[in-house]
Design a protein around this motif. Structure first.
Motif, PDB file in Angstrom:
ATOM      1  N   GLU A   1      44.856  47.244  36.733  1.00 14.56           N
ATOM      2  CA  GLU A   1      43.892  48.182  37.011  1.00 14.56           C
ATOM      3  C   GLU A   1      42.763  47.626  37.913  1.00 14.56           C
ATOM      4  O   GLU A   1      42.267  48.356  38.894  1.00 14.56           O
TER       5      GLU A   1
ATOM      6  N   LEU B   1      44.223  47.900  41.348  1.00 16.19           N
ATOM      7  CA  LEU B   1      44.333  49.255  41.685  1.00 16.19           C
ATOM      8  C   LEU B   1      42.796  49.575  42.249  1.00 16.19           C
ATOM      9  O   LEU B   1      42.567  50.151  43.330  1.00 16.19           O
ATOM     10  N   ASN B   2      41.966  49.394  41.431  1.00 19.25           N
ATOM     11  CA  ASN B   2      40.694  49.782  41.778  1.00 19.25           C
ATOM     12  C   ASN B   2      40.056  48.984  43.247  1.00 19.25           C
ATOM     13  O   ASN B   2      39.353  49.591  43.848  1.00 19.25           O
TER      14      ASN B   2
ATOM     15  N   THR C   1      37.777  54.051  36.523  1.00 21.42           N
ATOM     16  CA  THR C   1      39.118  53.971  35.743  1.00 21.42           C
ATOM     17  C   THR C   1      40.194  54.583  36.609  1.00 21.42           C
ATOM     18  O   THR C   1      40.002  55.511  37.494  1.00 21.42           O
ATOM     19  N   VAL C   2      41.550  54.464  35.952  1.00 26.06           N
ATOM     20  CA  VAL C   2      42.712  55.437  36.790  1.00 26.06           C
ATOM     21  C   VAL C   2      42.525  56.639  36.843  1.00 26.06           C
ATOM     22  O   VAL C   2      42.783  57.444  37.657  1.00 26.06           O
TER      23      VAL C   2
ATOM     24  N   TYR D   1      36.685  43.904  34.813  1.00 26.30           N
ATOM     25  CA  TYR D   1      37.749  44.815  33.640  1.00 26.30           C
ATOM     26  C   TYR D   1      37.941  43.871  32.667  1.00 26.30           C
ATOM     27  O   TYR D   1      38.120  44.630  31.527  1.00 26.30           O
TER      28      TYR D   1
ATOM     29  N   ALA E   1      37.418  46.215  29.502  1.00 28.05           N
ATOM     30  CA  ALA E   1      38.740  46.889  29.048  1.00 28.05           C
ATOM     31  C   ALA E   1      38.922  46.769  27.445  1.00 28.05           C
ATOM     32  O   ALA E   1      38.355  45.826  27.038  1.00 28.05           O
TER      33      ALA E   1
ATOM     34  N   HIS F   1      44.333  46.243  25.151  1.00 25.16           N
ATOM     35  CA  HIS F   1      44.948  46.215  26.473  1.00 25.16           C
ATOM     36  C   HIS F   1      45.286  45.049  27.289  1.00 25.16           C
ATOM     37  O   HIS F   1      45.945  44.279  27.676  1.00 25.16           O
TER      38      HIS F   1
END
Length: 471
Positions: free
Chosen positions: A257, A260-261, A277-278, A309, A313, A317
Motif C-alpha cells: 500500500e 501504491l500510494n 488509502t487504496v 504506513y 496501518a 495487516h
C-alpha cells in the motif's frame, strides 16, 4: 458505456516502477467507474520473453493487490487472429508486400539523411504486384497519404500528426510474425478497450495505431499518455535511481500500500494530500488531475511514506507481511515466540521497513550467537553482574509474567542497589537482545517470555564473569 482498461507488459524483464504505475492508473480508473481491468502479456518477442518474467509480473501484481478481471491474455496464443486481420488488410488493399532488402533500406536511409530529410520508407513497393525471387517479403500497412491524425489526449490535450510524416510501417515480419503496432491494435479492438492509459513514450505509435484501427472500420479508444518518471538527476529512471523490480521493494521491506500510494503521487495529485488509502485513491483518482510534466523518483520520500504506513496501518495487516520477512530469516513465528502482531506494535515507531523490523525482532524468536561488540563493551562491566543477578531473582519469583510486574522488578532492583535506572536496564537489554536497542524494557521482557529471559540473563552473567570480570 462500461469502462475497459488494460495493462499490457512485455515479459522481457521484471515489473518495474514505471510499469507498476501504469498498471495502477489503469486499475484505479476501471475500479472508480465500475469497469473492467484486463491483463495482457505482450510476449511476441520470443527471443527475449521468458516464463520467469511472466511469473514476476503476475507475482508483482498479486503482491500489490492489482487484481484483474480478465486475463492474463497472451499474444502468442492469438497468432491466428493476427494473421486473419493481416490477410484482410491485404485483401482490401490496405496493406502490401514489401520486397526491399536490408541493404536497400539502409541505402535509402543514407540517401535521405544526405539530403537532410527525415529517414522513412518511401513506399517503393506500394504498387509492386510481382514477387521478388529469393526475398521473403514483409507486409506493410498502407498509411493514408493525406490528412492528419488528431488525438484528443486526456492528459496532453490535442495532439496533431500529419499523415505525410508517417511512413508505411511493417505489420508482419518476413517470417510471418506480427509486429507490435498490429497486435496492439487487434487486441485493443477485440478486447473492447475504451481507455488506454500508457507512458508518453508510446505517443508516436498512437497515430499509426489509430490509422490501422480506422482502416479496419473501428473507432479508437480514448488515449491518455502519462509523462515519464525521471531520476533525481533529471535523467530517465534507471536501476541506479531505484528503478528495480517491484518485488525488490517487497524484499526491502515495503508495504504494498505504501508503494501504491507513492506511485499514485508520481504524476497525480489531489490537493496537498500525501497519504491515501487504496479506497481513497479509487474514489479520488481522475485522469484530468495527472500532471503534464515528468515526475521525479525520490527514494527518501518512499521510505518516509512506508514508515507512515507501518505506524498507521492495522497491526494485523502489517504482521501478515512481517511473517514473510521473518520467514526469510529462517524464523517460523508459529513455532515459538511472540505473536507478530504484538511485535509490530512494539517495533513500528522505530522501524522504517519490514526487513528492518524483522531483523530487529529476530532475537525474540532465535538465540543470537554473540553480543554486539560496542554494546557489550559499554554495558557489560563487572559492576553489571550484581544488578543482573538481582533481576534474575526478581523475575524468577514473579507469579505472573505481565508488563506491570516486570517493570516493577526493574525499578525495585535499581532502587535497592542505589543505581540509576539506565545502569540496570541497559545491561539487561543487551543481555536479552544482544544489542543496546530494543523496544521499552518491560515490553521486551514480556514478549521474550520467562524462559528465554532467565536463560539469557544467566548467559550474560556467565559471559561477564568469564570474559570481563576475570579476563
Amino acid at each position: 458505456m462500461s469502462v475497459r482498461t488494460r495493462f499490457a507488459p512485455s515479459p522481457t524483464g521484471y515489473l518495474h516502477i514505471g510499469g507498476a504505475r501504469t498498471a495502477l492508473f489503469n486499475w484505479l480508473y476501471a475500479r472508480k467507474h465500475g469497469g473492467r481491468f484486463i491483463l495482457r502479456i505482450e510476449d511476441t518477442d520470443r527471443e527475449r520473453s521468458t516464463r520467469e518474467s511472466v511469473n514476476a509480473i503476475l507475482e508483482g501484481m498479486t503482491w500489490m493487490g492489482l487484481d484483474y478481471d480478465e486475463g492474463p491474455h497472451f499474444q502468442t496464443e492469438r497468432f491466428p487472429r493476427y494473421r486473419e486481420v493481416i490477410q484482410r488488410l491485404l485483401d482490401e488493399g490496405k496493406a502490401y508486400r514489401c520486397y526491399c532488402t536490408k541493404e536497400e533500406l539502409e541505402a535509402m536511409r543514407q540517401a535521405q539523411m544526405a539530403r537532410k530529410e527525415k529517414p522513412r520508407y518511401d513506399g517503393r513497393c506500394r504498387h509492386r504486384s510481382e514477387p521478388r525471387p529469393g526475398v521473403e517479403p514483409v507486409i506493410r500497412f498502407r498509411n493514408p497519404d493525406e490528412g492528419a491524425v488528431i488525438i484528443d489526449d486526456l492528459v496532453r490535450g490535442r495532439v496533431v500528426f500529419d499523415n505525410k510524416e508517417l511512413d508505411d510501417l511493417v505489420i508482419a515480419r518476413s517470417d510471418g510474425t506480427p509486429t507490435y503496432n498490429l497486435t496492439v491494435v487487434v487486441d485493443d479492438l477485440d478486447m473492447g478497450l475504451t481507455h488506454v492509459l500508457r507512458g508518453d513514450d508510446h505517443l508516436n505509435n498512437t497515430p499509426r495505431q489509430i490509422n490501422i484501427m480506422r482502416a479496419l472500420g473501428a473507432e479508437p479508444p480514448q488515449y491518455a499518455h502519462v509523462p515519464m518518471i525521471l531520476g533525481e538527476d533529471g535523467s530517465r529512471l534507471s536501476k541506479r535511481h531505484g528503478a528495480v523490480s517491484v518485488l525488490e521493494y517487497r524484499e526491502q521491506g515495503y508495504l504494498p500500500e505504501a508503494l501504491l500510494n507513492y506511485l499514485v503521487r508520481l504524476g497525480w495529485a489531489h490537493g496537498d494530500q500525501e497519504i491515501f488509502t487504496v479506497d481513497e485513491m479509487t474514489e479520488l483518482f481522475d485522469i484530468k488531475d495527472i500532471n503534464k510534466s515528468a515526475s521525479t523518483f525520490n527514494p527518501d520520500k518512499l521510505l518516509w511514506l512506508n514508515h507512515q504506513y507501518l505506524m498507521r496501518a492495522e497491526p494485523q495487516h502489517v504482521a501478515n507481511h512481517l511473517r514473510w520477512h521473518l520467514g526469510k530469516l529462517g524464523i517460523d513465528p508459529a513455532e515459538a515466540g511472540p505473536d507478530p502482531v504484538a511485535v509490530v506494535v512494539a517495533q513500528r515507531e522505530r522501524c522504517k521497513t519490514l526487513r528492518e523490523m524483522a531483523a530487529n525482532s529476530a532475537f525474540f524468536y532465535q538465540d543470537f550467537e554473540q553480543y554486539e561488540e560496542k554494546a557489550a563493551k559499554k554495558n557489560f562491566k563487572p559492576s553489571a553482574v550484581a544488578p543482573l543477578q538481582k533481576l534474575h531473582e526478581g523475575f524468577q519469583s514473579l507469579a505472573d509474567w505481565e508488563q506491570e510486574g516486570l517493570h516493577r522488578v526493574v525499578v525495585e532492583t535499581s532502587e535497592t542497589l542505589g543505581l540509576k535506572l539506565g545502569k540496570v536496564a541497559q545491561p539487561l537489554r543487551v543481555a536479552l537482545a544482544g544489542t543496546a536497542i530494543s523496544p521499552p524494557i518491560d515490553v521486551t521482557l514480556y514478549l521474550l517470555g520467562r524462559e528465554k529471559t532467565l536463560n539469557r540473563i544467566a548467559a550474560a552473567i556467565e559471559y561477564i564473569e568469564k570474559n570481563i570480570a576475570n579476563p
